[in-house]
Design a protein around this motif. Structure first.
Motif, mmCIF file in Angstrom:
data_model
loop_
_atom_site.group_PDB
_atom_site.id
_atom_site.type_symbol
_atom_site.label_atom_id
_atom_site.label_comp_id
_atom_site.label_asym_id
_atom_site.label_seq_id
_atom_site.Cartn_x
_atom_site.Cartn_y
_atom_site.Cartn_z
ATOM 1 N N ARG A 117 21.899 41.770 63.674
ATOM 2 C CA ARG A 117 21.558 40.791 62.627
ATOM 3 C C ARG A 117 20.042 40.607 62.535
ATOM 4 O O ARG A 117 19.471 40.569 61.452
ATOM 5 C CB ARG A 117 22.227 39.445 62.938
ATOM 6 C CG ARG A 117 22.026 38.409 61.834
ATOM 7 C CD ARG A 117 22.512 37.031 62.259
ATOM 8 N NE ARG A 117 21.768 36.575 63.412
ATOM 9 C CZ ARG A 117 22.322 36.122 64.533
ATOM 10 N NH1 ARG A 117 23.619 36.037 64.658
ATOM 11 N NH2 ARG A 117 21.562 35.739 65.557
ATOM 12 N N GLU A 118 19.381 40.520 63.680
ATOM 13 C CA GLU A 118 17.967 40.133 63.683
ATOM 14 C C GLU A 118 17.010 41.288 63.451
ATOM 15 O O GLU A 118 15.880 41.070 63.028
ATOM 16 C CB GLU A 118 17.633 39.417 64.996
ATOM 17 C CG GLU A 118 18.426 38.144 65.208
ATOM 18 C CD GLU A 118 18.090 37.052 64.184
ATOM 19 O OE1 GLU A 118 16.955 37.059 63.647
ATOM 20 O OE2 GLU A 118 18.968 36.221 63.910
ATOM 21 N N THR A 119 17.425 42.513 63.768
ATOM 22 C CA THR A 119 16.540 43.665 63.525
ATOM 23 C C THR A 119 16.941 44.404 62.257
ATOM 24 O O THR A 119 16.190 45.239 61.770
ATOM 25 C CB THR A 119 16.597 44.677 64.688
ATOM 26 O OG1 THR A 119 17.923 45.228 64.746
ATOM 27 C CG2 THR A 119 16.229 44.036 66.020
ATOM 28 N N GLY A 120 18.150 44.158 61.764
ATOM 29 C CA GLY A 120 18.650 44.898 60.602
ATOM 30 C C GLY A 120 19.060 46.324 60.951
ATOM 31 O O GLY A 120 19.333 47.124 60.055
ATOM 32 N N LYS A 121 19.149 46.652 62.249
ATOM 33 C CA LYS A 121 19.478 48.027 62.656
ATOM 34 C C LYS A 121 21.002 48.206 62.734
ATOM 35 O O LYS A 121 21.663 47.616 63.585
ATOM 36 C CB LYS A 121 18.840 48.351 64.014
ATOM 37 C CG LYS A 121 17.325 48.445 63.916
ATOM 38 C CD LYS A 121 16.723 48.883 65.236
ATOM 39 C CE LYS A 121 15.213 49.030 65.076
ATOM 40 N NZ LYS A 121 14.507 49.310 66.330
ATOM 41 N N SER A 122 21.504 49.072 61.847
ATOM 42 C CA SER A 122 22.955 49.258 61.822
ATOM 43 C C SER A 122 23.439 49.971 63.086
ATOM 44 O O SER A 122 24.604 49.847 63.460
ATOM 45 C CB SER A 122 23.383 50.021 60.569
ATOM 46 O OG SER A 122 22.661 51.217 60.488
ATOM 47 N N ALA A 123 22.538 50.703 63.777
ATOM 48 C CA ALA A 123 22.952 51.368 65.026
ATOM 49 C C ALA A 123 23.402 50.338 66.061
ATOM 50 O O ALA A 123 24.310 50.596 66.853
ATOM 51 C CB ALA A 123 21.807 52.207 65.591
ATOM 52 N N TYR A 124 22.780 49.170 66.061
ATOM 53 C CA TYR A 124 23.191 48.136 67.019
ATOM 54 C C TYR A 124 24.581 47.593 66.661
ATOM 55 O O TYR A 124 25.367 47.266 67.534
ATOM 56 C CB TYR A 124 22.176 46.992 67.066
ATOM 57 C CG TYR A 124 20.866 47.329 67.754
ATOM 58 C CD1 TYR A 124 20.788 48.302 68.743
ATOM 59 C CD2 TYR A 124 19.696 46.654 67.431
ATOM 60 C CE1 TYR A 124 19.596 48.599 69.385
ATOM 61 C CE2 TYR A 124 18.494 46.937 68.071
ATOM 62 C CZ TYR A 124 18.443 47.907 69.042
ATOM 63 O OH TYR A 124 17.262 48.189 69.671
ATOM 64 N N LEU A 125 24.844 47.494 65.363
ATOM 65 C CA LEU A 125 26.173 47.013 64.960
ATOM 66 C C LEU A 125 27.237 48.040 65.349
ATOM 67 O O LEU A 125 28.313 47.693 65.851
ATOM 68 C CB LEU A 125 26.225 46.736 63.456
ATOM 69 C CG LEU A 125 27.315 45.748 63.060
ATOM 70 C CD1 LEU A 125 26.894 44.314 63.395
ATOM 71 C CD2 LEU A 125 27.665 45.847 61.590
ATOM 72 N N ALA A 126 26.910 49.322 65.142
ATOM 73 C CA ALA A 126 27.861 50.376 65.515
ATOM 74 C C ALA A 126 28.101 50.364 67.023
ATOM 75 O O ALA A 126 29.227 50.549 67.490
ATOM 76 C CB ALA A 126 27.332 51.734 65.049
ATOM 77 N N LEU A 127 27.039 50.135 67.785
ATOM 78 C CA LEU A 127 27.185 50.073 69.236
ATOM 79 C C LEU A 127 28.051 48.866 69.634
ATOM 80 O O LEU A 127 28.938 48.983 70.496
ATOM 81 C CB LEU A 127 25.803 49.984 69.897
ATOM 82 C CG LEU A 127 25.780 49.853 71.417
ATOM 83 C CD1 LEU A 127 26.607 50.951 72.095
ATOM 84 C CD2 LEU A 127 24.334 49.892 71.930
#
Ligand code: GLY
Length: 405
Positions: A263-273
Motif C-alpha cells: 500500500r505504502e510503496t505502490g509496489k505490486s510485487a509486495y502485494l504478490a508476495l
C-alpha cells in the motif's frame, strides 16, 4: 494495485456479531482501566487475570539474556481509542491521553524495533483521531529511533531488531516481526514529507524478502546477516519450535508487513508476495480458522493455538482484499478475513468477566513458557484493528498513503 476496493462487507449476522463484540471490548476496557495504576496489561495468567508491566521497562541485555521490555504498552492505548470510536464516549479519549503520557518516554528507547509496535498502535491513531500535534510529535520521535536502526551492507539495508547497535549481537540480527513495525516509518514519511523514512522501510522489506522467505514460502523468525556483504549467515528462531519450523505468528507478521508495504510503496510485487505468504498460511491452516502456535509443532504441543496470529492475519487479509487490483480475488481475500474474524468472535472471545483480555488461546512464547494459553495485548489489539477495518473503516488509522498533516 487498486487504492480501495471497499470490499470489507460483512454479512448481516457478522455485522451484528462484530458490533456486540465491540460493545464487550468497550465494557472490558472500561472495567480494567481504573484497576491498572501506572502499569499496563501484558498477558493473562492461567487464572484469567492480567499480568501487568510498567511502560518504562525498556529493552536490553541482562548478561547474555535479551529482555524485550514492555513492547505491549502502546496496544492498550489503541484499545482505549477503539473503544472511543465505537462508543463516542469522551472518557476513553481522556484515558488514552493519560496513558500516552506514560508510554511517551519509550519514544527515546534506542534498543528495539518494537518502538514501531508501541507507537503505531498508540500515537499514530491518537493523532489520526484527535488531530492533536502532540501525538504526532511523539510518533515522529519514535520513527527517528526506528529509522536509525538501519544497517547498510553491500547487499542492501535492514533494520536491526534487537539491542543496541553498538553490540554486534543486535546489529547483525533482524526478525520477521520487524515487517509489522514498518507502518510507523510509512506514517512518518507521509506526515513529514521526509521520504527517507519510506526508503528505510522499503529497503528493509526488500532485504527481508530475499533473506527470510524459504522456497516453500514459509519464513524464518530471525536472520543473522554478514554485516559487510549482507548475505544471510543463518536463519533461526526465538519463539518458534525449531530453526527450520514455520512459526505461525512470524508468517502472520510477514503477511501483514508486505500488505502494508504494498500500500505504502505502490509496489505490486509486495502485494504478490503477501498473497504467496498468505497462501502458504492457508495451506498449513488446512481448514481451521486458528493456527497452532507453530505449524510444525508435534504431539501435545501441536494442540496449543495462537489466536493472535489469527487476528493479525484476519486484519492483513481484509486490507489485502481492499487493495487488490482484481476485484474478484480481492473479494475472496476479504471473505477469508471476515470468516477468520467471525470465528474469533464466536469461539475465542472471552465474554466472561473472570477472563480478562479479549482473545483466549493466544501464545506469546511457547519455548519460554510465557503467556501460552490466555490473552496477549498484541493479539487483542490486532483483533480490534480488524474489527475497526470492517465496522469503522478509516477511523482508527489512515487508510492509504495519503499525507496526513
Ligand atoms: N515480538 C513479536 C512477537 O512476539 O510476535
Amino acid at each position: 494495485m487498486n487504492e480501495a476496493n471497499a470490499l470489507q462487507v460483512p454479512t448481516k449476522a457478522q455485522s451484528a456479531l462484530f458490533g456486540t463484540v465491540l460493545d464487550h471490548i468497550a465494557r472490558k476496557v472500561a472495567e480494567d482501566e481504573p484497576t491498572l495504576g501506572v502499569e499496563f496489561p501484558h498477558v493473562t495468567a492461567p487464572d484469567g487475570q492480567w499480568i501487568r508491566l510498567p511502560a518504562s521497562l525498556s529493552a536490553g541485555y541482562k548478561g547474555e539474556t535479551w529482555s524485550h521490555g514492555n513492547w505491549l504498552c502502546g496496544f492498550w492505548v489503541g484499545l482505549l481509542l477503539t473503544s472511543y470510536l465505537h462508543t463516542g464516549d469522551q472518557k476513553y479519549l481522556g484515558w488514552a491521553r493519560e496513558r500516552m503520557r506514560l508510554v511517551a518516554q519509550r519514544a527515546q528507547d534506542p534498543n528495539t524495533h518494537d518502538i514501531g509496535f508501541i507507537f503505531d498502535s498508540s500515537a499514530v491513531p491518537g493523532f489520526h483521531i484527535t488531530g492533536d500535534p502532540w501525538y504526532a510529535q511523539i510518533a515522529l520521535e519514535a520513527a527517528d529511533k526506528l529509522r536509525a536502526r538501519l544497517v547498510t551492507t553491500r547487499g542492501g539495508a535492514y533494520l536491526a531488531s534487537w539491542g543496541p547497535l553498538s553490540d554486534p549481537r543486535g546489529r547483525s540480527a533482524s526478525a520477521i516481526d520487524t515487517m509489522a513495525n514498518l507502518s510507523l516509518l510509512y506514517w512518518a514519511a507521509n506526515h513529514s514529507d521526509d521520504g527517507s523514512y519510506r526508503l528505510a522501510a522499503d529497503a528493509h522489506a526488500a532485504m527481508t524478502a530475499n533473506a527470510f522467505i524459504r522456497p516453500d514460502d514459509s519464513t524464518y523468525h530471525a536472520v543473522e546477516y554478514d554485516m559487510e556483504s549482507g548475505a544471510r549467515k543463518r536463519g533461526y528462531t526465538y519463539q518458534g519450535a525449531f530453526d527450520e519450523s514455520a512459526w505461525s505468528r512470524g508468517q502472520a507478521w510477514a503477511i501483514y508487513g508486505y500488505v502494508n508495504s504494498a500500500r505504502e510503496t505502490g509496489k505490486s510485487a509486495y502485494l504478490a508476495l503477501a498473497e504467496r505468504l498468505a497462501e502458504y498460511y492457508l495451506r498449513r491452516l488446512d481448514g481451521r480458522q486458528v493456527p497452532p502456535w507453530d505449524f510444525d509443532a508435534r504431539g501435545a504441543d501441536a494442540e496449543v493455538k495462537d489466536t493472535a496470529a489469527a487476528a493479525i492475519v484476519a486484519s492483513a487479509l481484509l486490507e489485502l482484499g481492499r487493495l487488490h487490483s482484481d476485484a474478484a480475488r480481492g473479494g475472496r481475500w476479504c471473505k477469508r478475513g471476515l470468516d477468520m474474524l467471525e470465528a474469533l468472535c464466536r469461539d475465542e472471545f472471552a465474554y466472561e468477566s473472570t477472563h480478562r483480555g479479549l482473545l483466549k488461546h493466544s501464545c506469546y512464547s511457547k519455548p519460554h513458557n510465557e503467556g501460552v494459553t490466555g490473552a496477549t495485548m498484541f493479539g487483542d489489539f490486532y483483533f480490534a484493528e480488524a474489527l475497526c477495518r470492517v465496522m469503522l473503516p478509516g477511523k482508527l488509522r489512515p487508510e492509504g498513503a495519503r499525507p496526513e498533516k
